[in-house]
Write a protein that holds these residues in place. Structure first.
Motif, PDB file in Angstrom:
ATOM      1  N   GLU A  98     -11.248  15.297 125.039  1.00 53.13           N
ATOM      2  CA  GLU A  98     -10.589  16.535 125.466  1.00 53.13           C
ATOM      3  C   GLU A  98     -11.044  16.967 126.861  1.00 53.13           C
ATOM      4  O   GLU A  98     -11.339  18.132 127.114  1.00 53.13           O
ATOM      5  N   GLY A  99     -11.137  15.997 127.740  1.00 53.96           N
ATOM      6  CA  GLY A  99     -11.478  16.280 129.132  1.00 53.96           C
ATOM      7  C   GLY A  99     -12.952  16.493 129.406  1.00 53.96           C
ATOM      8  O   GLY A  99     -13.356  16.664 130.554  1.00 53.96           O
ATOM      9  N   ILE A 100     -13.789  16.457 128.365  1.00 52.01           N
ATOM     10  CA  ILE A 100     -15.234  16.652 128.544  1.00 52.01           C
ATOM     11  C   ILE A 100     -15.919  15.282 128.502  1.00 52.01           C
ATOM     12  O   ILE A 100     -15.732  14.509 127.564  1.00 52.01           O
ATOM     13  N   GLU A 101     -16.699  14.990 129.547  1.00 51.00           N
ATOM     14  CA  GLU A 101     -17.368  13.695 129.648  1.00 51.00           C
ATOM     15  C   GLU A 101     -18.801  13.790 129.145  1.00 51.00           C
ATOM     16  O   GLU A 101     -19.507  14.761 129.427  1.00 51.00           O
ATOM     17  N   GLU A 102     -19.205  12.781 128.392  1.00 50.64           N
ATOM     18  CA  GLU A 102     -20.573  12.720 127.874  1.00 50.64           C
ATOM     19  C   GLU A 102     -21.158  11.347 128.184  1.00 50.64           C
ATOM     20  O   GLU A 102     -20.441  10.349 128.192  1.00 50.64           O
ATOM     21  N   ILE A 103     -22.465  11.301 128.405  1.00 48.05           N
ATOM     22  CA  ILE A 103     -23.156  10.031 128.633  1.00 48.05           C
ATOM     23  C   ILE A 103     -24.090   9.791 127.452  1.00 48.05           C
ATOM     24  O   ILE A 103     -24.924  10.639 127.120  1.00 48.05           O
ATOM     25  N   ILE A 104     -23.933   8.632 126.810  1.00 47.52           N
ATOM     26  CA  ILE A 104     -24.715   8.321 125.613  1.00 47.52           C
ATOM     27  C   ILE A 104     -25.550   7.068 125.859  1.00 47.52           C
ATOM     28  O   ILE A 104     -25.027   6.033 126.275  1.00 47.52           O
ATOM     29  N   ASP A 105     -26.842   7.160 125.595  1.00 46.21           N
ATOM     30  CA  ASP A 105     -27.748   6.025 125.743  1.00 46.21           C
ATOM     31  C   ASP A 105     -27.483   5.015 124.630  1.00 46.21           C
ATOM     32  O   ASP A 105     -27.247   5.388 123.476  1.00 46.21           O
ATOM     33  N   THR A 106     -27.523   3.732 124.957  1.00 46.12           N
ATOM     34  CA  THR A 106     -27.224   2.706 123.956  1.00 46.12           C
ATOM     35  C   THR A 106     -27.884   1.382 124.321  1.00 46.12           C
ATOM     36  O   THR A 106     -28.233   1.155 125.486  1.00 46.12           O
ATOM     37  N   ARG A 107     -28.048   0.527 123.323  1.00 46.18           N
ATOM     38  CA  ARG A 107     -28.489  -0.840 123.609  1.00 46.18           C
ATOM     39  C   ARG A 107     -27.360  -1.547 124.353  1.00 46.18           C
ATOM     40  O   ARG A 107     -26.175  -1.319 124.073  1.00 46.18           O
ATOM     41  N   THR A 108     -27.721  -2.444 125.246  1.00 42.50           N
ATOM     42  CA  THR A 108     -26.709  -3.136 126.050  1.00 42.50           C
ATOM     43  C   THR A 108     -25.789  -3.995 125.179  1.00 42.50           C
ATOM     44  O   THR A 108     -24.582  -4.036 125.403  1.00 42.50           O
ATOM     45  N   SER A 109     -26.341  -4.634 124.158  1.00 44.42           N
ATOM     46  CA  SER A 109     -25.510  -5.480 123.286  1.00 44.42           C
ATOM     47  C   SER A 109     -24.448  -4.655 122.568  1.00 44.42           C
ATOM     48  O   SER A 109     -23.281  -5.059 122.462  1.00 44.42           O
ATOM     49  N   ASP A 110     -24.831  -3.466 122.092  1.00 45.01           N
ATOM     50  CA  ASP A 110     -23.869  -2.578 121.433  1.00 45.01           C
ATOM     51  C   ASP A 110     -22.841  -2.061 122.440  1.00 45.01           C
ATOM     52  O   ASP A 110     -21.650  -1.951 122.131  1.00 45.01           O
ATOM     53  N   ALA A 111     -23.317  -1.749 123.641  1.00 46.29           N
ATOM     54  CA  ALA A 111     -22.416  -1.239 124.680  1.00 46.29           C
ATOM     55  C   ALA A 111     -21.332  -2.260 125.010  1.00 46.29           C
ATOM     56  O   ALA A 111     -20.148  -1.910 125.140  1.00 46.29           O
ATOM     57  N   ILE A 112     -21.712  -3.528 125.120  1.00 39.89           N
ATOM     58  CA  ILE A 112     -20.739  -4.577 125.454  1.00 39.89           C
ATOM     59  C   ILE A 112     -19.758  -4.777 124.291  1.00 39.89           C
ATOM     60  O   ILE A 112     -18.556  -4.920 124.488  1.00 39.89           O
ATOM     61  N   ALA A 113     -20.286  -4.768 123.056  1.00 38.01           N
ATOM     62  CA  ALA A 113     -19.422  -4.940 121.876  1.00 38.01           C
ATOM     63  C   ALA A 113     -18.375  -3.831 121.818  1.00 38.01           C
ATOM     64  O   ALA A 113     -17.220  -4.071 121.437  1.00 38.01           O
ATOM     65  N   LEU A 114     -18.761  -2.622 122.195  1.00 38.90           N
ATOM     66  CA  LEU A 114     -17.815  -1.496 122.198  1.00 38.90           C
ATOM     67  C   LEU A 114     -16.884  -1.554 123.400  1.00 38.90           C
ATOM     68  O   LEU A 114     -15.696  -1.243 123.289  1.00 38.90           O
ATOM     69  N   ALA A 115     -17.398  -1.980 124.549  1.00 41.75           N
ATOM     70  CA  ALA A 115     -16.569  -2.080 125.756  1.00 41.75           C
ATOM     71  C   ALA A 115     -15.391  -3.019 125.524  1.00 41.75           C
ATOM     72  O   ALA A 115     -14.259  -2.742 125.937  1.00 41.75           O
ATOM     73  N   VAL A 116     -15.649  -4.131 124.835  1.00 42.72           N
ATOM     74  CA  VAL A 116     -14.577  -5.094 124.551  1.00 42.72           C
ATOM     75  C   VAL A 116     -13.513  -4.449 123.668  1.00 42.72           C
ATOM     76  O   VAL A 116     -12.318  -4.603 123.895  1.00 42.72           O
ATOM     77  N   ARG A 117     -13.935  -3.685 122.678  1.00 38.75           N
ATOM     78  CA  ARG A 117     -12.989  -3.056 121.748  1.00 38.75           C
ATOM     79  C   ARG A 117     -12.184  -1.923 122.397  1.00 38.75           C
ATOM     80  O   ARG A 117     -11.050  -1.680 122.024  1.00 38.75           O
ATOM     81  N   PHE A 118     -12.795  -1.236 123.360  1.00 33.65           N
ATOM     82  CA  PHE A 118     -12.109  -0.129 124.028  1.00 33.65           C
ATOM     83  C   PHE A 118     -11.435  -0.566 125.335  1.00 33.65           C
ATOM     84  O   PHE A 118     -10.874   0.267 126.041  1.00 33.65           O
ATOM     85  N   ASN A 119     -11.539  -1.865 125.648  1.00 36.97           N
ATOM     86  CA  ASN A 119     -11.051  -2.366 126.939  1.00 36.97           C
ATOM     87  C   ASN A 119     -11.649  -1.565 128.101  1.00 36.97           C
ATOM     88  O   ASN A 119     -10.970  -1.231 129.074  1.00 36.97           O
ATOM     89  N   ALA A 120     -12.916  -1.223 127.960  1.00 40.86           N
ATOM     90  CA  ALA A 120     -13.608  -0.432 128.983  1.00 40.86           C
ATOM     91  C   ALA A 120     -14.300  -1.355 129.979  1.00 40.86           C
ATOM     92  O   ALA A 120     -14.854  -2.391 129.590  1.00 40.86           O
ATOM     93  N   PRO A 121     -14.283  -1.015 131.257  1.00 37.16           N
ATOM     94  CA  PRO A 121     -14.957  -1.846 132.258  1.00 37.16           C
ATOM     95  C   PRO A 121     -16.475  -1.766 132.115  1.00 37.16           C
ATOM     96  O   PRO A 121     -17.014  -0.770 131.625  1.00 37.16           O
ATOM     97  N   ILE A 122     -17.149  -2.834 132.550  1.00 37.28           N
ATOM     98  CA  ILE A 122     -18.608  -2.924 132.486  1.00 37.28           C
ATOM     99  C   ILE A 122     -19.138  -2.961 133.916  1.00 37.28           C
ATOM    100  O   ILE A 122     -18.649  -3.743 134.739  1.00 37.28           O
TER     101      ILE A 122
END
Length: 201
Positions: A98-122
């Motif tokens: 809803e237009g509000i940006e948040e930054i969440i700390d994560t393990r890199t392996s989890d971040a990449i697994a989620l990036a692929v699913r969301f088509n998010a750039p790395i």
């Protein structure tokens, strides 16, 4: 400091750590690669997300996170590998709801697994590539470009043990074994069977 965009180059069995895998990221506009050691579960999760033909019978943890996020209108905009300490990479998910940006700390392996699913750039920073990046040899880079179509991602999951020879099986038998491997959630075997089927297509 400007961000450098990365893409997934491949996954292979780690020769240095038993039971671990090497996730290799490469910079989009350069020749450096960033190898990151990850666990078997995360390697499987990333590989499954990349390979659209392999569908697990039950959602994996990262699939559940994606469904949960979609249901509550949370979007992952990008992943940033922002720190490297004693060989450990630290990453953040840049999320928006809803237009509000948040930054969440994560393990890199989890971040990449989620990036692929969301088509998010790395992304990562120059100083991290300077510390941990490896330059591709020109010959290796050209051979990769010849073998891999543009935007195609090749994923190789190899076991430390010797691979089984599937060349004697028919295509029908390979497809049966592929379905069995997916049903039993043996995704490493499924990836090898899929590679053999692709080679014959």
């Amino acid at each position: 400091m400007s961000l450098i965009k990365l893409t997934i180059k491949g996954i292979s069995y780690s020769q240095t750590q038993s039971g671990a895998y090497a996730l290799v990221l490469s910079e989009v506009d350069g020749t450096r690669t960033l190898p990151i050691i990850i666990g078997a579960f995360e390697a499987q999760s990333i590989a499954i997300a990349l390979e659209k033909e392999i569908r697990p019978p039950r959602p994996l943890t990262h699939d559940l996170f994606k469904t949960f996020s979609d249901r509550f209108l949370i979007k992952i905009k990008q992943v940033v590998i922002h720190k490297l300490v004693d060989g450990v990479f630290f990453s953040s998910l840049i999320c928006e709801r809803e237009g509000i940006e948040e930054i969440i700390d994560t393990r890199t392996s989890d971040a990449i697994a989620l990036a692929v699913r969301f088509n998010a750039p790395i992304y990562t920073y120059e100083n991290i590539l300077d510390k941990a990046g490896i330059y591709l040899k020109i010959e290796e880079e050209s051979s990769i470009k010849e073998e891999v179509e543009p935007e195609e991602i090749e994923v190789e999951i190899e076991e430390k043990s010797t691979k089984k020879d599937y060349t004697r099986l028919s295509l029908k038998e390979l497809h049966i074994k592929l379905n069995e491997a997916v049903a039993t959630e043996n995704y490493e075997l499924a990836a090898r069977l899929r590679d053999e089927i692709d080679r014959r297509s």
